[in-house]
Motif scaffolding. Structure first.
Motif, PDB file in Angstrom:
ATOM      1  N   ASP A   3       0.692  -1.005   0.128  1.00  0.00           N
ATOM      2  CA  ASP A   3      -0.072  -0.163   0.080  1.00  0.00           C
ATOM      3  C   ASP A   3       1.097   1.523   0.066  1.00  0.00           C
ATOM      4  OD1 ASP A   3      -2.386  -1.401  -0.111  1.00  0.00           O
ATOM      5  OD2 ASP A   3      -2.699  -1.526   1.924  1.00  0.00           O
ATOM      6  N   HIS A   6       1.913   1.943  -3.433  1.00  0.00           N
ATOM      7  CA  HIS A   6       0.986   2.370  -4.351  1.00  0.00           C
ATOM      8  C   HIS A   6       0.472   3.603  -4.055  1.00  0.00           C
ATOM      9  CE1 HIS A   6      -1.036  -2.089  -4.781  1.00  0.00           C
ATOM     10  NE2 HIS A   6       0.151  -1.610  -5.680  1.00  0.00           N
ATOM     11  N   ILE A  60      -3.940  -3.677 -10.560  1.00  0.00           N
ATOM     12  CA  ILE A  60      -5.295  -3.523  -9.944  1.00  0.00           C
ATOM     13  C   ILE A  60      -6.305  -2.880 -10.891  1.00  0.00           C
ATOM     14  CG2 ILE A  60      -6.169  -2.177  -7.848  1.00  0.00           C
ATOM     15  CD1 ILE A  60      -3.518  -2.517  -6.694  1.00  0.00           C
ATOM     16  N   SER A  77     -14.244  -5.744  -5.955  1.00  0.00           N
ATOM     17  CA  SER A  77     -12.936  -6.115  -6.349  1.00  0.00           C
ATOM     18  C   SER A  77     -12.244  -6.125  -5.013  1.00  0.00           C
ATOM     19  CB  SER A  77     -12.354  -5.312  -7.260  1.00  0.00           C
ATOM     20  OG  SER A  77     -10.739  -5.542  -7.274  1.00  0.00           O
ATOM     21  N   GLU A  78     -11.450  -6.976  -4.686  1.00  0.00           N
ATOM     22  CA  GLU A  78     -10.589  -7.088  -3.447  1.00  0.00           C
ATOM     23  C   GLU A  78      -9.704  -5.835  -3.280  1.00  0.00           C
ATOM     24  OE1 GLU A  78      -8.831  -8.258   0.046  1.00  0.00           O
ATOM     25  OE2 GLU A  78     -10.347  -9.032  -1.193  1.00  0.00           O
ATOM     26  N   ASN A  79      -9.180  -5.440  -4.387  1.00  0.00           N
ATOM     27  CA  ASN A  79      -8.390  -4.006  -4.465  1.00  0.00           C
ATOM     28  C   ASN A  79      -8.846  -3.447  -5.841  1.00  0.00           C
ATOM     29  OD1 ASN A  79      -6.520  -3.728  -2.195  1.00  0.00           O
ATOM     30  ND2 ASN A  79      -5.776  -5.859  -2.977  1.00  0.00           N
ATOM     31  N   GLN A  80      -9.100  -1.999  -5.612  1.00  0.00           N
ATOM     32  CA  GLN A  80      -9.694  -1.339  -6.802  1.00  0.00           C
ATOM     33  C   GLN A  80      -9.325   0.121  -6.708  1.00  0.00           C
ATOM     34  OE1 GLN A  80     -14.295  -0.679  -6.626  1.00  0.00           O
ATOM     35  NE2 GLN A  80     -14.034  -1.591  -8.620  1.00  0.00           N
ATOM     36  N   TRP A  81      -8.692   0.439  -7.621  1.00  0.00           N
ATOM     37  CA  TRP A  81      -8.398   1.931  -7.934  1.00  0.00           C
ATOM     38  C   TRP A  81      -9.603   2.769  -8.110  1.00  0.00           C
ATOM     39  CZ3 TRP A  81      -4.119   3.881  -6.204  1.00  0.00           C
ATOM     40  CH2 TRP A  81      -2.770   3.087  -6.320  1.00  0.00           C
ATOM     41  N   LYS A 105      -7.515   4.204  -3.711  1.00  0.00           N
ATOM     42  CA  LYS A 105      -7.453   2.905  -3.693  1.00  0.00           C
ATOM     43  C   LYS A 105      -8.372   2.331  -2.536  1.00  0.00           C
ATOM     44  CE  LYS A 105      -4.378  -0.318  -2.353  1.00  0.00           C
ATOM     45  NZ  LYS A 105      -3.009  -1.341  -2.342  1.00  0.00           N
ATOM     46  N   TRP A 106      -9.440   1.495  -2.822  1.00  0.00           N
ATOM     47  CA  TRP A 106     -10.310   0.727  -1.750  1.00  0.00           C
ATOM     48  C   TRP A 106     -10.362  -0.621  -2.024  1.00  0.00           C
ATOM     49  CZ3 TRP A 106     -15.054   3.467   0.344  1.00  0.00           C
ATOM     50  CH2 TRP A 106     -14.866   5.042   0.356  1.00  0.00           C
ATOM     51  N   SER A 107     -10.593  -1.195  -0.871  1.00  0.00           N
ATOM     52  CA  SER A 107     -10.880  -2.693  -0.780  1.00  0.00           C
ATOM     53  C   SER A 107     -11.955  -3.050  -0.169  1.00  0.00           C
ATOM     54  CB  SER A 107      -9.679  -3.135  -0.058  1.00  0.00           C
ATOM     55  OG  SER A 107      -9.776  -4.570  -0.088  1.00  0.00           O
ATOM     56  N   LEU A 112      -8.324   2.558   1.471  1.00  0.00           N
ATOM     57  CA  LEU A 112      -6.893   2.183   2.073  1.00  0.00           C
ATOM     58  C   LEU A 112      -5.991   3.568   1.811  1.00  0.00           C
ATOM     59  CD1 LEU A 112      -6.745  -1.189   0.349  1.00  0.00           C
ATOM     60  CD2 LEU A 112      -7.168  -0.599   2.778  1.00  0.00           C
TER      61      LEU A 112
END
Length: 249
Positions: A3, A6, A60, A77-81, A105-107, A112
């Protein structure tokens, strides 16, 4: 990539996009679409392409205002922009200097990290879960105003909301309970100003997720709180963000 990696990537991309928009479009942008309460300009599209190409290296999924993949929705999505390449397009086009590049970025429906780079100022707001929120090297925090009657509300009328008389009257009654109201046409910047304690509350109805995703991440890192209620479509929400005293008022 972690993270933290990112976040570094998102900050670099946001600053590069900001420079590109200033260099190429700040003196002239072209309207491509003119809808009911919104416009689409060439700068929106080019900023989207630039950010998307830069973020692809993370592998991602990217959810952007300018190109919604039919197979990709918020919180699937587990991770997503989640990006808004140019928040405040009409401001940008008309020369009102309040617009920003917004990357987050979200999960699983939770932020996040978030990066917001206002295009016409030297600020860059960012957050990383567990590390707080910052404007460059200055840590930021929400205000400590406790009562609505003493608070400044930042709000607006997003293009996706209802404009019928009943809805507008309800909104007018609600906002009249605050000390002052501010509407500047950029949800991301308004959220940054709440996170920095300049304003006290941000609230909008039926606002698209890409308009507020990075800002909510920054609120989350500035000891603030936010609520999200489902709106009239899967990617719209009724959002409120503030300090912990005002969130329930």
């Amino acid at each position: 990539m972690s993270d933290k990696d990112h976040l570094i990537l998102a900050k670099k991309v946001a600053l590069k996009t900001k420079k590109m928009l200033l260099d190429k479009f700040s003196s002239h942008s072209k309207i491509l679409k003119n809808n009911f309460k919104d416009i689409k300009i060439d700068a929106d599209i080019e900023a989207h392409e630039f950010i998307s190409n830069e973020l692809k290296k993370s592998n991602i999924p990217i959810f952007s205002e300018e190109k919604k993949d039919p197979s990709l929705e918020f919180n699937t999505s587990e991770n997503q922009w989640i990006i808004d390449p140019l928040d405040g397009s009409l401001n940008f086009h008309r020369g009102f200097n309040l617009s920003a590049v917004s990357i987050s970025k979200w999960s699983q429906g939770k932020p996040l990290l978030g990066v917001i780079a206002p295009i016409f100022s030297n600020d860059i707001f960012y957050s990383l879960k567990g590390y707080g929120s910052w404007n460059w090297d200055k840590k930021i925090n929400v205000s400590n105003v406790k009562l609505k009657k003493n608070a400044i509300l930042a709000t607006g009328f997003p293009s996706g909301r209802s404009y019928d008389v009943k809805s507008l009257k309800k909104t007018l009654k609600y906002i009249s309970e605050y000390k002052k109201i501010r509407m500047i046409g950029s949800a991301s910047i308004m959220l940054c100003l709440v996170a920095d304690g300049v304003f006290d509350v941000y609230e909008e109805e039926d606002i698209y997720i890409w308009d507020i995703a990075a800002g909510l991440a920054i609120i989350d890192g500035s000891h603030g709180a936010f609520t999200m209620k489902k709106g009239s479509s899967p990617n719209k929400f009724h959002v409120k963000a503030s300090n912990t005293y005002l969130i329930g008022q």
